[in-house]
Design a protein around this motif. Structure first.
Motif, PDB file in Angstrom:
ATOM      1  N   PHE A  13       0.832  -1.201   0.000  1.00  0.00           N
ATOM      2  CA  PHE A  13       0.000   0.000   0.000  1.00  0.00           C
ATOM      3  C   PHE A  13       0.872   1.257   0.000  1.00  0.00           C
ATOM      4  CE2 PHE A  13      -2.251   3.475   2.012  1.00  0.00           C
ATOM      5  CZ  PHE A  13      -3.418   3.516   1.260  1.00  0.00           C
ATOM      6  N   TYR A  17       0.708   4.009  -2.815  1.00  0.00           N
ATOM      7  CA  TYR A  17       0.244   5.340  -2.403  1.00  0.00           C
ATOM      8  C   TYR A  17       1.270   6.416  -2.744  1.00  0.00           C
ATOM      9  CZ  TYR A  17      -1.617   9.159   0.353  1.00  0.00           C
ATOM     10  OH  TYR A  17      -2.116  10.378   0.729  1.00  0.00           O
ATOM     11  N   SER A  22      -3.145   8.575  -4.136  1.00  0.00           N
ATOM     12  CA  SER A  22      -4.565   8.365  -3.857  1.00  0.00           C
ATOM     13  C   SER A  22      -4.729   7.049  -3.099  1.00  0.00           C
ATOM     14  CB  SER A  22      -5.354   8.313  -5.163  1.00  0.00           C
ATOM     15  OG  SER A  22      -6.636   7.778  -4.958  1.00  0.00           O
ATOM     16  N   ALA A  23      -5.380   7.116  -1.941  1.00  0.00           N
ATOM     17  CA  ALA A  23      -5.559   5.914  -1.129  1.00  0.00           C
ATOM     18  C   ALA A  23      -6.441   4.888  -1.830  1.00  0.00           C
ATOM     19  CB  ALA A  23      -6.134   6.279   0.233  1.00  0.00           C
ATOM     20  N   SER A  24      -7.504   5.342  -2.466  1.00  0.00           N
ATOM     21  CA  SER A  24      -8.400   4.383  -3.124  1.00  0.00           C
ATOM     22  C   SER A  24      -7.735   3.730  -4.327  1.00  0.00           C
ATOM     23  CB  SER A  24      -9.714   5.047  -3.526  1.00  0.00           C
ATOM     24  OG  SER A  24      -9.492   6.073  -4.467  1.00  0.00           O
ATOM     25  N   ASP A  25      -6.976   4.491  -5.098  1.00  0.00           N
ATOM     26  CA  ASP A  25      -6.245   3.902  -6.226  1.00  0.00           C
ATOM     27  C   ASP A  25      -5.166   2.939  -5.734  1.00  0.00           C
ATOM     28  OD1 ASP A  25      -7.767   5.336  -8.014  1.00  0.00           O
ATOM     29  OD2 ASP A  25      -6.246   6.887  -8.350  1.00  0.00           O
ATOM     30  N   GLU A  27      -5.232   1.176  -2.985  1.00  0.00           N
ATOM     31  CA  GLU A  27      -5.884  -0.049  -2.518  1.00  0.00           C
ATOM     32  C   GLU A  27      -6.289  -0.934  -3.697  1.00  0.00           C
ATOM     33  OE1 GLU A  27      -6.821  -2.914  -0.090  1.00  0.00           O
ATOM     34  OE2 GLU A  27      -6.000  -1.037   0.648  1.00  0.00           O
ATOM     35  N   ASP A  28      -6.756  -0.328  -4.771  1.00  0.00           N
ATOM     36  CA  ASP A  28      -7.098  -1.091  -5.976  1.00  0.00           C
ATOM     37  C   ASP A  28      -5.879  -1.807  -6.539  1.00  0.00           C
ATOM     38  OD1 ASP A  28      -9.719  -0.252  -5.798  1.00  0.00           O
ATOM     39  OD2 ASP A  28      -9.522   1.296  -7.354  1.00  0.00           O
ATOM     40  N   GLN A  31      -4.947  -4.776  -4.290  1.00  0.00           N
ATOM     41  CA  GLN A  31      -5.877  -5.887  -4.512  1.00  0.00           C
ATOM     42  C   GLN A  31      -5.540  -6.627  -5.810  1.00  0.00           C
ATOM     43  OE1 GLN A  31      -8.190  -7.227  -2.610  1.00  0.00           O
ATOM     44  NE2 GLN A  31      -7.800  -5.768  -0.980  1.00  0.00           N
TER      45      GLN A  31
END
Length: 64
Positions: A13, A17, A22-25, A27-28, A31
């Motif tokens: 992460f 990051y 971007s935290a959401s990007d 995390e994607d 994953q």
């Protein structure tokens, strides 16, 4: 943790990051890296260093 690979999540992460901001990007990306890792493991691919493999995949995904 029972899964030593899951312990790498904070490292992956942080890589994503720092590259994306971007935290959401991030995390994607993490994953997707884990999905690819598990897919390769199920195919029978022997990954000598999960940390190195996942770090490389995470970096390459973030670049794309």
């Amino acid at each position: 943790m029972d899964d030593p690979v899951a312990e790498l999540r904070p490292l992956l992460f942080s890589i994503a990051y720092r590259m994306l901001g971007s935290a959401s990007d991030a995390e994607d990306i993490v994953q997707e890296a884990f999905l690819r890792f598990h897919r390769e493991s199920r195919r029978g691919t022997e990954i000598a260093s999960p940390k190195a493999w996942l770090s490389t995949v995470t970096t390459r995904l973030a670049i794309n």
